[in-house]
Motif scaffolding. Sequence first.
Motif, mmCIF file in Angstrom:
data_model
loop_
_atom_site.group_PDB
_atom_site.id
_atom_site.type_symbol
_atom_site.label_atom_id
_atom_site.label_comp_id
_atom_site.label_asym_id
_atom_site.label_seq_id
_atom_site.Cartn_x
_atom_site.Cartn_y
_atom_site.Cartn_z
ATOM 1 N N PHE A 180 0.808 -1.204 -0.130
ATOM 2 C CA PHE A 180 0.062 -0.003 -0.025
ATOM 3 C C PHE A 180 0.660 1.233 0.043
ATOM 4 C CE2 PHE A 180 -2.932 -3.076 1.936
ATOM 5 C CZ PHE A 180 -3.991 -2.807 1.053
ATOM 6 N N VAL A 181 0.509 2.015 -0.926
ATOM 7 C CA VAL A 181 1.242 3.651 -1.035
ATOM 8 C C VAL A 181 0.326 4.392 -0.901
ATOM 9 C CG1 VAL A 181 2.841 5.026 -2.317
ATOM 10 C CG2 VAL A 181 3.223 2.640 -2.476
ATOM 11 N N ASP A 182 0.269 5.317 0.302
ATOM 12 C CA ASP A 182 -0.799 6.448 0.357
ATOM 13 C C ASP A 182 -0.618 7.694 -0.586
ATOM 14 O OD1 ASP A 182 -2.394 4.875 1.976
ATOM 15 O OD2 ASP A 182 -1.034 5.605 3.627
ATOM 16 N N ARG A 183 -1.637 8.460 -0.974
ATOM 17 C CA ARG A 183 -1.466 9.777 -1.700
ATOM 18 C C ARG A 183 -0.443 9.383 -2.920
ATOM 19 N NH1 ARG A 183 -0.468 10.682 3.540
ATOM 20 N NH2 ARG A 183 1.758 10.712 3.211
ATOM 21 N N ALA A 184 -0.745 8.431 -3.626
ATOM 22 C CA ALA A 184 -0.226 8.309 -5.068
ATOM 23 C C ALA A 184 -0.726 9.003 -5.999
ATOM 24 C CB ALA A 184 -0.288 6.703 -5.537
ATOM 25 N N ASN A 185 -0.063 9.648 -6.767
ATOM 26 C CA ASN A 185 -0.506 10.429 -8.100
ATOM 27 C C ASN A 185 0.418 10.652 -9.178
ATOM 28 O OD1 ASN A 185 0.761 13.275 -8.052
ATOM 29 N ND2 ASN A 185 0.262 12.696 -6.021
ATOM 30 N N ILE A 186 -0.200 10.891 -10.213
ATOM 31 C CA ILE A 186 0.695 11.281 -11.201
ATOM 32 C C ILE A 186 0.676 12.822 -11.748
ATOM 33 C CG2 ILE A 186 -0.911 10.080 -12.939
ATOM 34 C CD1 ILE A 186 3.044 10.521 -13.509
ATOM 35 N N PHE A 187 1.584 13.459 -11.479
ATOM 36 C CA PHE A 187 1.304 14.991 -11.857
ATOM 37 C C PHE A 187 0.148 15.427 -11.055
ATOM 38 C CE2 PHE A 187 3.889 13.524 -15.514
ATOM 39 C CZ PHE A 187 5.058 13.680 -15.207
ATOM 40 N N GLY A 188 -0.418 15.079 -10.034
ATOM 41 C CA GLY A 188 -1.341 15.747 -9.515
ATOM 42 C C GLY A 188 -2.652 15.122 -9.743
ATOM 43 N N ASN A 189 -2.789 14.009 -10.715
ATOM 44 C CA ASN A 189 -3.853 13.455 -11.110
ATOM 45 C C ASN A 189 -3.973 11.948 -10.640
ATOM 46 O OD1 ASN A 189 -4.841 15.405 -12.826
ATOM 47 N ND2 ASN A 189 -3.294 14.961 -14.227
ATOM 48 N N ALA A 190 -5.152 11.378 -10.587
ATOM 49 C CA ALA A 190 -5.358 9.932 -10.128
ATOM 50 C C ALA A 190 -4.894 9.823 -8.971
ATOM 51 C CB ALA A 190 -4.774 9.180 -11.416
ATOM 52 N N ASN A 191 -5.247 10.955 -7.984
ATOM 53 C CA ASN A 191 -5.025 10.427 -6.522
ATOM 54 C C ASN A 191 -5.587 9.450 -5.868
ATOM 55 O OD1 ASN A 191 -3.345 13.136 -5.989
ATOM 56 N ND2 ASN A 191 -5.304 13.884 -6.981
ATOM 57 N N GLY A 192 -4.993 8.734 -5.111
ATOM 58 C CA GLY A 192 -5.520 7.559 -4.319
ATOM 59 C C GLY A 192 -4.419 6.771 -3.688
ATOM 60 N N SER A 193 -4.872 5.595 -3.120
ATOM 61 C CA SER A 193 -3.941 4.660 -2.280
ATOM 62 C C SER A 193 -3.712 3.658 -3.333
ATOM 63 C CB SER A 193 -4.449 4.006 -1.305
ATOM 64 O OG SER A 193 -4.879 4.970 -0.292
ATOM 65 N N LEU A 194 -2.364 3.387 -3.696
ATOM 66 C CA LEU A 194 -1.849 2.610 -4.550
ATOM 67 C C LEU A 194 -1.368 1.457 -4.120
ATOM 68 C CD1 LEU A 194 -0.228 2.051 -7.621
ATOM 69 C CD2 LEU A 194 1.973 2.651 -6.140
ATOM 70 N N ALA A 195 -1.887 0.127 -4.689
ATOM 71 C CA ALA A 195 -1.678 -1.224 -3.965
ATOM 72 C C ALA A 195 -1.932 -2.204 -5.097
ATOM 73 C CB ALA A 195 -2.713 -1.696 -3.010
ATOM 74 N N GLY A 196 -0.761 -3.320 -4.882
ATOM 75 C CA GLY A 196 -1.248 -4.590 -5.956
ATOM 76 C C GLY A 196 -1.968 -5.384 -5.202
ATOM 77 N N ILE A 197 -2.477 -6.481 -6.110
ATOM 78 C CA ILE A 197 -3.725 -7.411 -5.703
ATOM 79 C C ILE A 197 -3.371 -8.159 -4.515
ATOM 80 C CG2 ILE A 197 -5.053 -9.051 -6.773
ATOM 81 C CD1 ILE A 197 -5.681 -6.363 -8.104
ATOM 82 N N ALA A 198 -2.219 -8.399 -4.252
ATOM 83 C CA ALA A 198 -1.970 -9.283 -3.115
ATOM 84 C C ALA A 198 -0.715 -8.268 -2.140
ATOM 85 C CB ALA A 198 -1.266 -10.561 -3.497
ATOM 86 N N PRO A 199 -1.272 -7.223 -1.750
ATOM 87 C CA PRO A 199 -0.239 -6.147 -1.190
ATOM 88 C C PRO A 199 0.601 -6.865 0.041
ATOM 89 C CG PRO A 199 -2.293 -5.884 -0.433
ATOM 90 C CD PRO A 199 -2.555 -6.823 -1.486
ATOM 91 N N PHE A 200 0.303 -7.798 0.744
ATOM 92 C CA PHE A 200 0.893 -8.418 1.746
ATOM 93 C C PHE A 200 1.840 -9.609 1.284
ATOM 94 C CE2 PHE A 200 -1.651 -6.191 5.380
ATOM 95 C CZ PHE A 200 -1.178 -4.921 4.903
ATOM 96 N N ALA A 201 1.721 -9.914 0.283
ATOM 97 C CA ALA A 201 2.578 -11.135 -0.477
ATOM 98 C C ALA A 201 4.138 -10.774 -0.737
ATOM 99 C CB ALA A 201 2.019 -11.541 -1.691
ATOM 100 N N HIS A 202 4.982 -11.744 -0.265
ATOM 101 C CA HIS A 202 6.398 -11.445 -0.829
ATOM 102 C C HIS A 202 6.563 -11.732 -2.285
ATOM 103 C CE1 HIS A 202 7.293 -12.095 3.420
ATOM 104 N NE2 HIS A 202 6.430 -12.721 3.249
ATOM 105 N N ILE A 203 7.708 -10.632 -2.689
ATOM 106 C CA ILE A 203 7.997 -10.721 -4.112
ATOM 107 C C ILE A 203 9.458 -11.163 -4.270
ATOM 108 C CG2 ILE A 203 8.452 -9.311 -6.191
ATOM 109 C CD1 ILE A 203 6.367 -7.190 -5.205
ATOM 110 N N ALA A 204 9.509 -11.978 -5.391
ATOM 111 C CA ALA A 204 10.924 -12.508 -5.654
ATOM 112 C C ALA A 204 11.041 -12.121 -7.266
ATOM 113 C CB ALA A 204 11.268 -13.906 -5.170
ATOM 114 N N MET A 205 12.006 -11.511 -7.729
ATOM 115 C CA MET A 205 12.157 -11.457 -9.134
ATOM 116 C C MET A 205 13.380 -12.244 -9.749
ATOM 117 S SD MET A 205 11.733 -9.968 -11.953
ATOM 118 C CE MET A 205 10.461 -8.699 -11.655
#
Length: 235
Positions: free
Chosen positions: A108-133
């Motif tokens: 979860f990332v609060d106050r996400a936006n792009i150049f002031g547009n599309a304000n909101g909370s950013l999150a993936g579909i499984a925000p508490f899952a671990h990622i390995a690349m």
Amino acid sequence: MLALHTTHTSNFLGLQQNGGVWQESNYGRSVIIRLLDSGITSDHPSFHDNNMPPLPAKWKGKCEFTGSVTCNNKLIGARNLLGSGSSDPPFDYTGHGTHTSSMAAGNFVDRANIFGNANGSLAGIAPFAHIAMYKVCTEGGCEEADMVAAIEVAIHDGVDVISGSIGGFHRSFHGDYITVGSFATMRNGIIVVTFARNSFQADKTLTEAIATLDPMLNVGIEKSLVTFFSRKRIF
């Protein structure tokens, strides 16, 4: 900019942060998602580890970032598996791997936006899952041999899900190395998720039709406020 598509996706699917199926699924907590892609930008805001659980005991993978660039309880592993002899850390020079990782399991990332547009909370579909690349792609594309090698490593590393947004021309199932390798992971209890491709050879066709390697394919497309769903048998 691409990562912000995730805010819209969760709303499109009807996911609510403090209730419903998202909360009941515990936001993917402790699931390990292994992505096959172009690498990852480890300091992206989506990969902070606030409120993340510790590393699962079953995890046997590695983190090949060094110095001030490190992994954490969100991004628990990152490897360069390019067979070209490259030994560089798995940085993402195209943005694709960072984009797909944040969509799958960005925190979860609060106050996400792009150049002031599309304000909101950013999150993936499984925000508490671990990622390995696993880095298996360069700017020039992805070698099948590198992808098959990554699938073998994933089985050893103890992942729960393998996700790959990679594909090309249609092949028969028995002639597709990635499909054959994916069946091997499924025999080891690992879920394999592919994509249905976002470019088409003709109207109403898909060039990648092994999404989740399940005989029933669910497709959801939203464009210009028009929503279309189809459910078709693929083999």
